[in-house]
Design a protein around this motif. Structure first.
Motif, PDB file in Angstrom:
ATOM      1  N   PHE A   7      12.694  -5.857   6.125  1.00 16.83           N
ATOM      2  CA  PHE A   7      13.474  -4.682   5.793  1.00 16.83           C
ATOM      3  C   PHE A   7      12.586  -3.463   5.606  1.00 16.83           C
ATOM      4  N   HIS A   8      13.116  -2.323   5.991  1.00 18.96           N
ATOM      5  CA  HIS A   8      12.493  -1.025   5.733  1.00 18.96           C
ATOM      6  C   HIS A   8      12.853  -0.620   4.302  1.00 18.96           C
ATOM      7  N   VAL A  51      10.569  -9.690   3.717  1.00 17.49           N
ATOM      8  CA  VAL A  51       9.416  -8.790   3.706  1.00 17.49           C
ATOM      9  C   VAL A  51       9.926  -7.348   3.669  1.00 17.49           C
ATOM     10  N   ILE A  52       9.286  -6.522   2.848  1.00 13.44           N
ATOM     11  CA  ILE A  52       9.626  -5.107   2.751  1.00 13.44           C
ATOM     12  C   ILE A  52       8.429  -4.317   3.283  1.00 13.44           C
ATOM     13  N   THR A  53       8.651  -3.575   4.387  1.00 12.17           N
ATOM     14  CA  THR A  53       7.582  -2.770   4.988  1.00 12.17           C
ATOM     15  C   THR A  53       8.187  -1.623   5.779  1.00 12.17           C
ATOM     16  N   GLN A  54       7.393  -0.587   5.966  1.00  9.03           N
ATOM     17  CA  GLN A  54       7.812   0.488   6.859  1.00  9.03           C
ATOM     18  C   GLN A  54       7.029   0.438   8.167  1.00  9.03           C
ATOM     19  N   ARG A  63      17.322  -0.751   5.754  1.00  9.80           N
ATOM     20  CA  ARG A  63      17.631  -1.148   7.130  1.00  9.80           C
ATOM     21  C   ARG A  63      16.859  -2.420   7.474  1.00  9.80           C
ATOM     22  N   GLU A  64      17.564  -3.366   8.083  1.00 10.19           N
ATOM     23  CA  GLU A  64      16.903  -4.606   8.484  1.00 10.19           C
ATOM     24  C   GLU A  64      16.356  -4.467   9.894  1.00 10.19           C
ATOM     25  N   TYR A  65      15.117  -4.879  10.070  1.00  8.69           N
ATOM     26  CA  TYR A  65      14.533  -4.959  11.402  1.00  8.69           C
ATOM     27  C   TYR A  65      15.022  -6.268  12.023  1.00  8.69           C
ATOM     28  N   ASP A 106       0.809  -1.222   0.000  1.00  6.09           N
ATOM     29  CA  ASP A 106       0.000   0.000   0.000  1.00  6.09           C
ATOM     30  C   ASP A 106       0.842   1.271   0.000  1.00  6.09           C
ATOM     31  N   GLY A 107       1.883   1.323   0.790  1.00  5.83           N
ATOM     32  CA  GLY A 107       2.658   2.551   0.874  1.00  5.83           C
ATOM     33  C   GLY A 107       4.102   2.388   0.463  1.00  5.83           C
ATOM     34  N   SER A 108       4.452   1.290  -0.157  1.00  4.33           N
ATOM     35  CA  SER A 108       5.857   1.033  -0.467  1.00  4.33           C
ATOM     36  C   SER A 108       6.330   1.862  -1.657  1.00  4.33           C
ATOM     37  N   PRO A 109       7.387   2.657  -1.449  1.00  7.92           N
ATOM     38  CA  PRO A 109       7.936   3.429  -2.555  1.00  7.92           C
ATOM     39  C   PRO A 109       8.973   2.643  -3.372  1.00  7.92           C
ATOM     40  N   VAL A 110       9.215   1.373  -3.019  1.00 10.69           N
ATOM     41  CA  VAL A 110      10.282   0.621  -3.683  1.00 10.69           C
ATOM     42  C   VAL A 110       9.772  -0.633  -4.413  1.00 10.69           C
ATOM     43  N   LYS A 111       8.526  -0.648  -4.789  1.00 16.16           N
ATOM     44  CA  LYS A 111       7.998  -1.821  -5.499  1.00 16.16           C
ATOM     45  C   LYS A 111       8.791  -2.102  -6.781  1.00 16.16           C
TER      46      LYS A 111
END
Length: 148
Positions: A90-91, A71-74, A95-97, A8-13
């Motif tokens: 990952f953000h 998984v890529i999420t903010q 950066r890895e959570y 929904d909000g990912s700028p890196v798709k």
């Protein structure tokens, strides 16, 4: 291993799709029906559409992910749940959570929410730039190369 994107909000798709093509990693994008697209994507990209509503995509991602997925999420809350599923998260900054940093991030999120509730001003995120995209791609490429 797959890339699973909180879409929904990912700028890196697009960057993740390019990485998926380069490293032969399937990509799953979970997003609201509000973001339905007729755009054609390569066969290794799968979309999962969820109903409108708070956290619907997050719940779907938690059900969808497998151990070893990236998984890529903010979303820090989603990230904390993903960590318990033996997946990496990952953000969009790259950066890895991890279990070592997630508690601090969740605390920051909580304090920010408390400040907003008290009607105090908080800074929002900086605009995402082309340089940020390049940084994300570079960091993720290095991580992917280290797997081979």
């Amino acid at each position: 291993m797959r890339f699973v994107i909180d879409g929904d909000g990912s700028p890196v798709k697009n960057e993740v799709i390019a990485l998926g093509a380069k490293f032969q990693v399937p990509v799953v994008i979970v997003t609201s029906v509000d973001h339905y697209t007729l755009k054609e994507y390569p066969a290794f990209v799968q979309f999962i559409y969820v109903d409108k509503g708070a956290d619907r995509a997050d719940y779907c991602i938690i059900q969808e992910i497998l151990p070893g997925d990236w998984v890529i999420t903010q979303d820090y809350g989603l990230a904390s749940l993903v960590l318990g599923k033996e997946a990496r998260v990952f953000h969009h900054s790259g950066r890895e959570y991890t279990s070592a940093n997630i508690d601090e991030l969740l605390t920051q999120r909580f304090l920010g929410a408390q400040m907003r509730k008290a009607k105090k001003r908080t800074k929002g995120p900086k605009p995402f730039t082309a340089s940020d995209r390049e940084q994300f791609t570079q960091v993720m490429e290095e991580r992917l190369k280290s797997l081979t």
